[in-house]
Structures are given as C-alpha cells and as structure tokens.
Design a protein around this motif. Structure first.
Motif, PDB file in Angstrom:
ATOM      1  N   ARG A 190      -1.796   4.792  -3.468  1.00 18.93           N
ATOM      2  CA  ARG A 190      -2.245   3.584  -4.166  1.00 18.93           C
ATOM      3  C   ARG A 190      -2.834   2.637  -3.135  1.00 18.93           C
ATOM      4  O   ARG A 190      -2.198   2.342  -2.135  1.00 18.93           O
ATOM      5  CB  ARG A 190      -1.063   2.931  -4.894  1.00 18.93           C
ATOM      6  N   GLU A 191      -4.051   2.167  -3.392  1.00 19.55           N
ATOM      7  CA  GLU A 191      -4.731   1.254  -2.468  1.00 19.55           C
ATOM      8  C   GLU A 191      -3.939  -0.037  -2.285  1.00 19.55           C
ATOM      9  O   GLU A 191      -3.100  -0.388  -3.120  1.00 19.55           O
ATOM     10  CB  GLU A 191      -6.122   0.915  -2.988  1.00 19.55           C
TER      11      GLU A 191
ATOM     12  N   LYS B  89       0.881  -1.162   0.000  1.00 22.92           N
ATOM     13  CA  LYS B  89       0.000   0.000   0.000  1.00 22.92           C
ATOM     14  C   LYS B  89       0.919   1.213   0.000  1.00 22.92           C
ATOM     15  O   LYS B  89       1.847   1.295   0.806  1.00 22.92           O
ATOM     16  CB  LYS B  89      -0.876  -0.015   1.246  1.00 22.92           C
ATOM     17  N   VAL B  90       0.690   2.135  -0.902  1.00 21.29           N
ATOM     18  CA  VAL B  90       1.559   3.309  -1.029  1.00 21.29           C
ATOM     19  C   VAL B  90       0.813   4.525  -0.469  1.00 21.29           C
ATOM     20  O   VAL B  90      -0.322   4.789  -0.854  1.00 21.29           O
ATOM     21  CB  VAL B  90       1.955   3.556  -2.501  1.00 21.29           C
TER      22      VAL B  90
END
Length: 50
Positions: free
Chosen positions: A20-21, A6-7
């Motif tokens: 980002r999910e 996860k970002v």
C-alpha cells in the motif's frame, strides 16, 4: 498531528514489494477497546501454570 504509513513486505532475499502506497493518517486520541489484541488461546497459554 498527522502521521504517514506505508505498507510493504520483504521476502527472504531482501527484496521489498509495496503493498500500500504511503498515505497520511490521523491517529486516534483514545484507542477503542476493540483495537486491543485478544488473549492468546493456544494450548500452552491456556494450560494453568503448575
């Protein structure tokens, strides 16, 4: 074996924003040579040690 990634980013006030999910990824068994960081090219690192 799978992993998740996860970002997100955190600002100086401590607030987080998801970039980002979370997603499931499969790691490489052997990383490619191109994934290595290149040698540093800054002036300090390029100057030979005395």
């Amino acid at each position: 074996m799978t992993m998740t990634i996860k970002v997100y980013e955190v600002n100086r006030d401590g607030l987080t924003r998801i970039v980002r999910e979370e997603a499931e990824v499969v790691p490489l068994t052997q990383p490619e040579a191109s994934h290595q960081f290149p040698a540093c090219e800054c002036p300090e690192c390029k100057t030979p040690a005395r």
